[in-house]
Motif scaffolding. Structure first.
Motif, mmCIF file in Angstrom:
data_model
loop_
_atom_site.group_PDB
_atom_site.id
_atom_site.type_symbol
_atom_site.label_atom_id
_atom_site.label_comp_id
_atom_site.label_asym_id
_atom_site.label_seq_id
_atom_site.Cartn_x
_atom_site.Cartn_y
_atom_site.Cartn_z
ATOM 1 N N TYR A 283 3.503 -7.131 9.588
ATOM 2 C CA TYR A 283 4.142 -7.721 8.839
ATOM 3 C C TYR A 283 4.206 -7.695 7.367
ATOM 4 C CZ TYR A 283 9.306 -8.887 8.811
ATOM 5 O OH TYR A 283 10.492 -9.496 8.925
ATOM 6 N N SER A 284 3.053 -8.614 7.170
ATOM 7 C CA SER A 284 2.852 -9.247 6.247
ATOM 8 C C SER A 284 2.800 -8.588 5.325
ATOM 9 C CB SER A 284 1.834 -10.094 6.416
ATOM 10 O OG SER A 284 1.353 -10.681 4.592
ATOM 11 N N GLN B 152 -2.151 -11.781 5.014
ATOM 12 C CA GLN B 152 -3.128 -11.315 6.654
ATOM 13 C C GLN B 152 -4.075 -12.319 6.823
ATOM 14 O OE1 GLN B 152 -0.776 -10.700 9.251
ATOM 15 N NE2 GLN B 152 -1.913 -10.519 10.501
ATOM 16 N N GLY C 269 0.910 -9.784 0.112
ATOM 17 C CA GLY C 269 0.857 -9.488 1.474
ATOM 18 C C GLY C 269 -0.342 -9.433 2.517
ATOM 19 N N ARG D 274 -0.858 -17.573 5.538
ATOM 20 C CA ARG D 274 0.396 -18.071 4.595
ATOM 21 C C ARG D 274 0.358 -19.258 3.420
ATOM 22 N NH1 ARG D 274 -0.036 -13.662 7.762
ATOM 23 N NH2 ARG D 274 1.298 -13.521 9.994
ATOM 24 N N LEU E 277 8.126 -13.804 6.438
ATOM 25 C CA LEU E 277 7.011 -13.544 6.609
ATOM 26 C C LEU E 277 7.085 -15.375 7.681
ATOM 27 C CD1 LEU E 277 4.660 -12.222 7.669
ATOM 28 C CD2 LEU E 277 2.918 -13.285 5.646
#
Length: 403
Positions: free
Chosen positions: A125-126, A270, A266, A274, A321
């Motif tokens: 997702y990131s 990951q 991003g 974060r 996120l």
């Protein structure tokens, strides 16, 4: 691959459509004879509708399993709002268009986030959000140029016809996202389950203190960030140093920086987590405010707007996120995004009012220093109270993203 290309196009053209509801509205209404008071009321109505719609919009998307449905509805509503602005600029039509735009945006943002999670899964997702942010920035920049050309070559009214027309490729991109690609039985994020299969209630997301910490940091971030450019441009304009080229450059430069940095941010989020990436993005705001205070002028302002691109890349990535990280068990991703969107909207709305009042009484330099202090408070809150939200898994269990 087809769904990922569709998602790229959806982000690009949605951002392009949203750009049509920006400064062009103020220009069009001013040329149509609206007073400053009426103009301010129209813009405030749109902002207020967007604030009211954040939580209901997120809940709506959470309750619909096929996320393309709310996304398509929101796009059609955006197109209808743009067409309203093409008609006679009466108070009824303009106010209705602003309300429609605000409410549709509250559905569109979480719908794109949910579609993204469905396509790539939580572990990728990131990285995918970084790509979303890149195409969003490119869409903003391209639309600014296209709509500006339409206004110059045809008329201000043509801006909204073009805006409505951009909904068509956005819908075509949405159709490219196949539901077969959105089935990921290996991912354990509860947002991917059918709403009837979730074990938790929506309000349970608010029991997580991390959500409240991040929401408070978001409010402080927007309080510091949202008013920086308007205050700086206002000072230049009063000194006769803010031609149209400078204004355009201050908008385009951060979009280019955001497009360049977002995918890398991003991937980094990951790999290392974060929290470090989040703090760097938030720290760019007080640094920019300090530099605005000590290095005035059109050229420094344009260059320093690159820092706005850094913070925009990180903020656009981190809001959905971290919402996904915090709702892994409950599944109410879009309600969390709505709650954080509400925090962001409140901060941005208050920022211009507070900064304007301070600037009128104490001057721009003092305003920038105070905004830097607020931005530093946001960084401090993250440092003290924000935990790392990235899930750690053995490398063998992490699925590689499809290309």
């Amino acid at each position: 691959m087809r769904s990922r290309l569709g998602l790229n196009g959806l982000n690009f053209f949605t951002a392009a459509v949203q750009a049509g509801f920006g400064p062009f509205i103020a220009v069009w209404l001013t040329l149509s004879g609206w007073t400053l008071g009426a103009l301010g009321l129209a813009l405030s109505i749109g902002t207020f509708a967007a604030l009211l719609g954040q939580l209901p919009g997120g809940m709506l998307v959470d309750q619909i399993h096929r996320k393309r449905i709310p996304a398509a509805g929101a796009l059609i509503a955006l197109g209808a709002g743009a067409l309203m602005l093409c008609l006679a600029p009466t108070h009824t039509l303009v106010f209705s268009a602003q309300i429609l735009h605000g409410l549709a945006s509250c559905v569109m943002t979480p719908a794109i986030a949910a579609l993204t999670l469905s396509i790539c899964g939580h572990d990728s997702y990131s990285e995918r959000l970084g790509q979303n942010t890149r195409y969003d920035a490119l869409g903003n920049a391209a639309s600014a140029a296209l709509l500006g050309a339409a206004a110059a070559a045809i008329s201000q009214r043509a801006v909204f016809l073009v805006t409505a027309g951009l909904v068509v490729p956005a819908l075509a991109s949405l159709v490219m996202i196949r539901m077969a690609d959105c089935v990921d039985p290996e991912d354990d994020h509860s947002a991917l389950r059918h709403p009837r299969e979730r074990e938790h209630k929506p309000w349970q997301i608010f029991a997580d203190p991390t959500l409240h910490v991040f929401a408070a940091a978001v409010v402080l971030f927007q309080l510091a960030n949202a008013a920086l450019l308007p205050i700086a441009l206002n000072g230049l304009a009063r000194g006769g140093g803010a031609p149209g080229l400078v204004v355009s450059a201050t908008i385009i430069v951060p979009q280019i920086v955001t497009a360049m940095l977002a995918p890398w941010a991003g991937t980094l989020a990951q790999r290392i987590g974060r929290r470090p990436v989040l703090m760097v993005g938030f720290a760019a705001v007080p640094l920019r405010a300090l530099l605005f205070a000590v290095v005035p002028g059109a050229l420094p302002l344009t260059v320093l707007q690159a820092l706005d691109g850094v913070s925009a890349a990180v903020f656009g990535l981190m809001l959905p996120l971290i919402a996904a990280d915090l709702t892994r068990r409950t599944g109410f991703l879009n309600l969390a995004i709505g709650a954080l969107g509400l925090a962001s909207g409140l901060g941005a709305t208050c920022a211009t009012l507070i900064a304007g009042w301070i600037g009128d009484r104490f001057g721009e330099a003092t305003t920038f220093l105070l905004l830097a202090a607020v931005g530093a408070a946001a960084v401090g809150l993250l440092w003290i109270a924000m935990p790392e939200t990235r899930r750690t898994k053995p490398a063998a269990q992490i699925r590689q993203p499809a290309h």
